[in-house]
Structures are given as C-alpha cells and as structure tokens.
Write an enzyme that holds these catalytic residues in place. Structure first.
Site, mmCIF file in Angstrom:
data_model
loop_
_atom_site.group_PDB
_atom_site.id
_atom_site.type_symbol
_atom_site.label_atom_id
_atom_site.label_comp_id
_atom_site.label_asym_id
_atom_site.label_seq_id
_atom_site.Cartn_x
_atom_site.Cartn_y
_atom_site.Cartn_z
ATOM 1 N N ARG A 75 -8.132 -0.183 -5.007
ATOM 2 C CA ARG A 75 -7.126 -0.956 -4.289
ATOM 3 C C ARG A 75 -7.301 -2.435 -4.627
ATOM 4 O O ARG A 75 -8.327 -3.044 -4.306
ATOM 5 C CB ARG A 75 -7.269 -0.728 -2.779
ATOM 6 C CG ARG A 75 -6.455 -1.666 -1.896
ATOM 7 C CD ARG A 75 -4.972 -1.501 -2.116
ATOM 8 N NE ARG A 75 -4.197 -2.458 -1.335
ATOM 9 C CZ ARG A 75 -2.966 -2.854 -1.644
ATOM 10 N NH1 ARG A 75 -2.386 -2.392 -2.728
ATOM 11 N NH2 ARG A 75 -2.321 -3.709 -0.878
ATOM 12 N N GLU A 119 0.795 -1.236 0.000
ATOM 13 C CA GLU A 119 0.000 0.000 0.000
ATOM 14 C C GLU A 119 0.824 1.280 0.000
ATOM 15 O O GLU A 119 0.352 2.341 0.398
ATOM 16 C CB GLU A 119 -0.987 0.024 1.183
ATOM 17 C CG GLU A 119 -2.071 -1.027 1.081
ATOM 18 C CD GLU A 119 -3.261 -0.715 1.964
ATOM 19 O OE1 GLU A 119 -4.071 0.153 1.615
ATOM 20 O OE2 GLU A 119 -3.369 -1.354 3.023
ATOM 21 N N GLN A 150 3.335 -6.858 0.231
ATOM 22 C CA GLN A 150 3.152 -7.567 1.487
ATOM 23 C C GLN A 150 4.291 -8.561 1.709
ATOM 24 O O GLN A 150 4.923 -9.032 0.755
ATOM 25 C CB GLN A 150 1.809 -8.311 1.494
ATOM 26 C CG GLN A 150 0.654 -7.482 2.008
ATOM 27 C CD GLN A 150 0.186 -6.445 0.994
ATOM 28 O OE1 GLN A 150 0.342 -6.665 -0.195
ATOM 29 N NE2 GLN A 150 -0.370 -5.349 1.455
ATOM 30 N N ASP A 173 6.359 -4.086 -11.455
ATOM 31 C CA ASP A 173 5.568 -3.847 -10.243
ATOM 32 C C ASP A 173 5.465 -5.164 -9.486
ATOM 33 O O ASP A 173 5.170 -6.204 -10.074
ATOM 34 C CB ASP A 173 4.173 -3.343 -10.637
ATOM 35 C CG ASP A 173 3.300 -3.035 -9.423
ATOM 36 O OD1 ASP A 173 3.855 -2.835 -8.330
ATOM 37 O OD2 ASP A 173 2.073 -2.993 -9.585
ATOM 38 N N THR A 190 -0.365 2.218 -8.123
ATOM 39 C CA THR A 190 -0.949 3.500 -8.543
ATOM 40 C C THR A 190 0.034 4.262 -9.420
ATOM 41 O O THR A 190 -0.344 4.854 -10.440
ATOM 42 C CB THR A 190 -1.328 4.353 -7.318
ATOM 43 O OG1 THR A 190 -2.180 3.594 -6.464
ATOM 44 C CG2 THR A 190 -2.056 5.621 -7.748
#
Length: 429
Positions: free
Chosen positions: A253, A119, A279, A275, A124
C-alpha cells in the site's frame, strides 16, 4: 432547491462537485498557455526513442510513432524537471501529454482513466495490467519493493498498537507492552530493513490474543487490508535472501499522489491507463485527465460498507464512493464515455459479511445475513441506479484486484468490449 432540503447523499455529491469545479476554474486560466509553451518547446527539440532520432516536423513519421515519441519526450522532460523541483506537478502537470496524445485519436489510442475513492484498488489494478500486458517486474524491480513491504508491516503493527489504547484492550502477555512501546517509537517511513529484535517484537505482539481481538474490530480504525497477509508470512519476508513476490508487490500500500500514466500496446491499439490518487485532497488533480476519455474505469471496494474515510470519521466509505460515482458521471467530459464498474475486494467481502451485517449500515438491504452474493447484488444495484439516465452503457464486473487470473479474465472481457465499441474508429475489423 435549497441546500437545507438536500439529503445527505445529495449534500456529499454537491460538496464533491464544488470541490472539482473550484479547481477547474483555477486551472482553466493557465492550462492553454502551458500547453502552448510545451508544444513550442517540443517543436524546437529532437525526440529520442530507442536508438532512433527524429523530429516532430518530419513528415515521414507515422502518426502512432509520433504520439509515442511525444509521450516519451514529455515524460523525460517531466521526470528530469521533477528531480529539480518537487512542486512542478502543481504548476505543470502531466496532463499536457494526455491532451496532445488524445487529439490524435484516429491512430488507435484508447484512453482509460481509473477513478475511485482512496484504497478502492486502482493502483493494484494498474500493477496487474503491468504484469499481464506490460513489462512485468524484473528481479531488480521486485527487490525495489522490499523497503516498502517492511514499511507496510511497521505501519500496520503501529496502527494496531495505537488502536489497543483507543479501544482500551489489554495485552494478554504483559511482556508485549514493552515490545509495543519500542515498536511505536520506530519511524515507519525511514525503515529500510528490519532488525532481528524488531522482527521478534512484531511477531510476539501480533500473536498476542489482545491484538487479535483488536484486529477483529479493525473496521473501527484505519488498518491496511494487507496487514494479516504480511504478518502471517513474517518468516519468509524477514529472511536474509528475501525478494518480494508478485503477490507481495500487489499487496503493498502506497497512496497514489498526482497522476501516473501507463501505456499498454495491445495488438492494433494502445491502451493508455491513467491512475490517480483517490483521497479527497488528490481529486482536484483529476480534471487534467478528463478530455477525450474512451471509458471511465471506476473502482469501488465492496468490503468498505462498514468503514469510514481516512479523511473523515463521520463519512461511510461506500456512501462516499456512491456519491463520487454519481458526481463523475454528471460531468460533460464523460457524456460520450462508457463506464466500466469494478466492484472490487470480493475476497474481503466474503470474509467480512460473516461478522458484519450490511443492513446495519444500509437499512434498505433486506437480504440474508452472512451471504456475500445477495450483498454484492444489492451494492451493484445502488451503482446502477446512480448510472440511470445515461445513453452510454455501464459494464460491471466483480473483481479481486490481488488475483492475477481474475483480473486477466475480467480485463479480457473489458478489452473485447472496448474493441467492439471502437471497431470503426480504430479500424479493428
């Protein structure tokens, strides 16, 4: 040094180091064999790109064109195979493409890898690159995000409802208790549309003053940064003619799993951006992308200084990011790679710093409260200190990944910097 003498930050760094090293040892045994098999399959097959047909053995092929054909071939084979076997990425990851392409670095490939904790804004940023330098999003593409927007809304309202119980906050309107119970029973990942009663229930629950109190305490539980954005625009989003806007898409998301590659053809150079999932469970896959990296783009969320990880309620997100940053820079793969640091989510930091004091979580901060600028400088300095001792430079930028114009300006600066670094290598003079 004995582990008992290590600081908490050093222990975090050691844990991350061991996690990646274990996976490296497991994968190293098989990687060369898999790559040889992939090359053998390629040499025996025709490669299709647009309307042209060629062969790898064709000496007339331009090396840049060859690389693109190789990339397209492997992507096609991987996509087809993944449809038949969802576990293929574990056995035969997409790193085969990267290893082949970047061995031919002389014809103008700049390999950027986007790393960071979950996150932090990696996906994005990649979406912004597609908007600014790629094919963008057609109306059909945007319609494809409708279901994900609805699922994000349901997931967010359910997170708030669950937090109301955990934080023992009462609803102001008792009727919203029954609305909340009905919404809690929805299966968020199965949602493809929102019925009128669901929209009405979401709107009523969101507007309850008890939920608003709960939202103000969102650092104490896990809630998407985009929750308020979607809830505040329910009328537009739930209209029968709704087609997601670019901003809606940027706010969606969806946790990244595995490795996703994006090429962007900029003038004489192809920027290939990778990308990866942020996590902890996803980081073991990163090592497949580590060879021949021109620059590491590391994203960190400025606003996460008072939040904890999804994976561990005891670990501060910003401290985890700092530990990961230091660990990544210690690896031999990146000793010749420059580092581009994006300190992201400046907009959320400005909002949060008014209520949450940075010194509460980082006692070394002695700056004023309710002021984002000194907070930004303090956080940047922590990353700069973790970068000390490297001969390759660190380039830092403050970013808001959902702001297309901001990313356009920032990436132009990044592109110019990389061009200057690689003038001789890619004949860009």
């Amino acid at each position: 040094m004995d582990e008992c003498c290590l600081s908490p930050e050093e222990m975090d760094r050691l844990r991350i180091h061991r996690e990646i090293e274990r996976q490296l040892r497991r994968d190293k045994r098989d990687s060369h064999r898999e790559l040889k098999l992939l090359l053998l399959a390629l040499l025996k097959q025709p490669i299709y790109r647009s309307s042209n047909v060629g062969y790898v053995g064709n000496n007339t092929l331009d090396m840049k064109d060859f690389a693109l054909k190789v990339s397209n071939y492997f992507k096609l084979q991987l996509e087809l195979a993944c449809l038949e076997n969802s576990n293929l990425l574990q056995r035969c990851p997409i790193f085969g493409i990267a290893l082949i392409l970047f061995h031919f670095s002389s014809f103008g490939l700049i390999h950027l890898i986007c790393l960071g904790t979950g996150e932090s804004g990696k996906s994005t940023f990649i979406k912004q690159m597609r908007i600014i330098h790629g094919s963008g999003y057609s109306e059909a593409d945007r319609k494809g995000f409708t279901r994900l927007v609805f699922q994000n809304i349901v997931t967010a309202i359910q997170a708030l409802i669950d937090a109301m119980k955990t934080l023992q906050i009462d609803y102001i309107d008792d009727q919203n208790i029954s609305h909340a119970e009905k919404l809690s029973q929805m299966e968020a990942d199965q949602v493809s549309t929102l019925q009128s009663w669901q929209v009405d229930a979401i709107r009523r629950v969101w507007n309850d003053h008890g939920i608003q109190r709960c939202y103000d305490r969102r650092r104490e539980f896990q809630l998407s940064d985009s929750a308020k954005y979607y809830f505040s625009d329910l009328d537009r989003i739930t209209d029968t003619q709704y087609v997601p806007t670019l901003q809606d898409i940027l706010r969606v998301r969806v946790p990244t799993t595995g490795i996703i590659e994006y090429p962007f053809d900029l003038s004489k150079v192809i920027f290939r951006m990778v990308d990866v999932g942020g996590q902890r469970s996803e980081r073991r896959k990163w090592i497949h992308c580590f060879e021949n990296v021109t620059s590491v783009i590391f994203l960190a969320a400025l606003s996460e200084y008072d939040q904890v990880l999804y994976e561990s309620k005891d670990d501060n997100r910003l401290k985890e990011s700092l530990a990961l940053f230091k660990t990544i820079l210690s690896y031999p793969w990146f000793q010749e790679s420059s580092t581009i640091l994006f300190l992201n989510k400046t907009d959320l930091l400005v909002e949060k710093i008014m209520k949450s004091h940075l010194a509460t979580y980082f006692p070394a901060y002695t700056g004023p409260q309710c002021d984002a600028e000194p907070a930004k400088k303090f956080i940047l300095q922590m990353y700069v200190e973790n970068h000390s001792g490297r001969h390759k430079p660190l380039y830092s930028h403050f970013t808001c990944a959902t702001d297309t114009e901001n990313i356009r300006i920032v990436f132009k600066a990044v592109k110019d910097t990389l061009f200057r670094e690689n003038l001789e290598k890619f004949n860009l003079e």
